[in-house]
Design a protein around this motif. Structure first.
Motif, PDB file in Angstrom:
ATOM      1  N   GLY A 124       0.838  -1.190   0.000  1.00 26.31           N
ATOM      2  CA  GLY A 124       0.000   0.000   0.000  1.00 26.31           C
ATOM      3  C   GLY A 124       0.873   1.238   0.000  1.00 26.31           C
ATOM      4  N   ILE A 125       0.528   2.196  -0.856  1.00 23.43           N
ATOM      5  CA  ILE A 125       1.272   3.459  -0.926  1.00 23.43           C
ATOM      6  C   ILE A 125       0.264   4.599  -0.800  1.00 23.43           C
ATOM      7  N   GLY A 126       0.426   5.412   0.238  1.00 21.28           N
ATOM      8  CA  GLY A 126      -0.457   6.552   0.454  1.00 21.28           C
ATOM      9  C   GLY A 126       0.330   7.841   0.535  1.00 21.28           C
ATOM     10  N   GLY A 127      -0.396   8.946   0.463  1.00 20.13           N
ATOM     11  CA  GLY A 127       0.208  10.273   0.556  1.00 20.13           C
ATOM     12  C   GLY A 127      -0.716  11.291  -0.067  1.00 20.13           C
ATOM     13  N   VAL A 128      -0.415  12.540   0.175  1.00 16.06           N
ATOM     14  CA  VAL A 128      -1.231  13.632  -0.350  1.00 16.06           C
ATOM     15  C   VAL A 128      -1.097  13.720  -1.876  1.00 16.06           C
ATOM     16  N   SER A 129      -2.017  14.403  -2.490  1.00 13.22           N
ATOM     17  CA  SER A 129      -1.975  14.653  -3.928  1.00 13.22           C
ATOM     18  C   SER A 129      -0.620  15.240  -4.330  1.00 13.22           C
ATOM     19  N   ARG A 130      -0.056  14.738  -5.411  1.00 17.41           N
ATOM     20  CA  ARG A 130       1.214  15.209  -5.986  1.00 17.41           C
ATOM     21  C   ARG A 130       2.437  14.880  -5.125  1.00 17.41           C
TER      22      ARG A 130
ATOM     23  N   PHE B  61      -6.333   7.798  -0.212  1.00 19.00           N
ATOM     24  CA  PHE B  61      -6.979   7.128   0.913  1.00 19.00           C
ATOM     25  C   PHE B  61      -6.490   5.686   1.079  1.00 19.00           C
ATOM     26  N   ALA B  62      -5.240   5.446   0.752  1.00 21.90           N
ATOM     27  CA  ALA B  62      -4.680   4.090   0.824  1.00 21.90           C
ATOM     28  C   ALA B  62      -4.803   3.484   2.220  1.00 21.90           C
ATOM     29  N   PHE B  63      -4.800   4.325   3.255  1.00 21.53           N
ATOM     30  CA  PHE B  63      -4.826   3.826   4.626  1.00 21.53           C
ATOM     31  C   PHE B  63      -6.132   4.136   5.340  1.00 21.53           C
ATOM     32  N   TYR B  64      -7.147   4.500   4.586  1.00 21.08           N
ATOM     33  CA  TYR B  64      -8.430   4.891   5.189  1.00 21.08           C
ATOM     34  C   TYR B  64      -9.280   3.688   5.596  1.00 21.08           C
TER      35      TYR B  64
ATOM     36  N   LYS C 279      -3.868  10.591   6.015  1.00 21.57           N
ATOM     37  CA  LYS C 279      -2.700  10.214   6.814  1.00 21.57           C
ATOM     38  C   LYS C 279      -2.962   8.890   7.524  1.00 21.57           C
ATOM     39  N   PRO C 280      -1.953   8.049   7.592  1.00 23.62           N
ATOM     40  CA  PRO C 280      -2.138   6.796   8.334  1.00 23.62           C
ATOM     41  C   PRO C 280      -2.410   7.105   9.810  1.00 23.62           C
ATOM     42  N   HIS C 281      -3.428   6.481  10.381  1.00 19.22           N
ATOM     43  CA  HIS C 281      -3.735   6.738  11.789  1.00 19.22           C
ATOM     44  C   HIS C 281      -2.721   6.039  12.689  1.00 19.22           C
ATOM     45  N   LYS C 282      -2.597   6.541  13.887  1.00 18.40           N
ATOM     46  CA  LYS C 282      -1.552   6.088  14.819  1.00 18.40           C
ATOM     47  C   LYS C 282      -1.624   4.601  15.149  1.00 18.40           C
ATOM     48  N   GLU C 283      -2.839   4.039  15.097  1.00 17.93           N
ATOM     49  CA  GLU C 283      -3.000   2.621  15.434  1.00 17.93           C
ATOM     50  C   GLU C 283      -2.498   1.704  14.318  1.00 17.93           C
TER      51      GLU C 283
END
Length: 168
Positions: free
Chosen positions: A4-10, A86-89, A140-144
């Motif tokens: 899984g790869i997440g992050g903000v636009s651009r 939303f990779a980590f949503y 953002k990936p949540h702390k858990e």
């Protein structure tokens, strides 16, 4: 393996995904990428914000179909890469990942890159800020969530570090 790869636009999510697919294919593995943007609902079903389609809402993504496709291709490929804002949503999708990468950039870099991106024409300042705020709230990936590796998208990726994390 599912990555899984997440992050903000651009931030460089697609760039990192492409680099990884190239790496895996060169090592003889079958690898494929799924972009979360390809799993948006029809525009008429997506919420609006100030009369603009709110692509930056998790409600815009068909997570059920996204998860189904990832699971389907898991048995057909050695490596499946799933990338998106939303990779980590979605917790169900988070459980599928063997490896998780969060591509981090500063707000300044985001604003510069977004201003240079003319795919959608003029975007009002309030909307660009909305994109950043939506990422902070939903992307953002949540702390858990355990095992997320932060990588910098500010410059070229440190692929040595990324590959080392994958092989860990």
């Amino acid at each position: 393996m599912i990555i899984g790869i997440g992050g903000v636009s651009r931030s460089g999510k697609s760039t990192l995904a492409n680099l990884l697919v190239t790496y895996f294919r060169k090592t003889g593995k079958k690898a494929i990428i799924f972009h979360q943007d390809d799993f948006v609902f029809p525009e008429t079903q997506i919420p609006k914000i100030r009369n603009k389609t709110n692509w930056e809402s998790p409600e815009s993504i068909d997570f059920e179909l996204y998860k189904e496709v990832i699971e389907l291709f898991r048995s057909r490929f050695d490596v499946v890469i799933a990338e998106g804002l939303f990779a980590f949503y979605d917790d169900g999708i988070n459980q599928l990942y063997d490896k998780k990468f969060h591509v981090k950039i500063s707000k300044r870099t985001f604003l510069i890159r977004r201003a240079m991106d003319i795919r959608w024409g003029y975007e009002p300042t309030w909307f660009i800020d909305h994109v950043w705020q939506s990422f902070l709230r939903f992307g953002k990936p949540h702390k858990e969530l355990k095992g997320v590796v932060n990588v910098s998208g500010e410059d070229e990726f440190d692929m040595e570090k990324v590959i080392k994390e994958i092989n860990r």
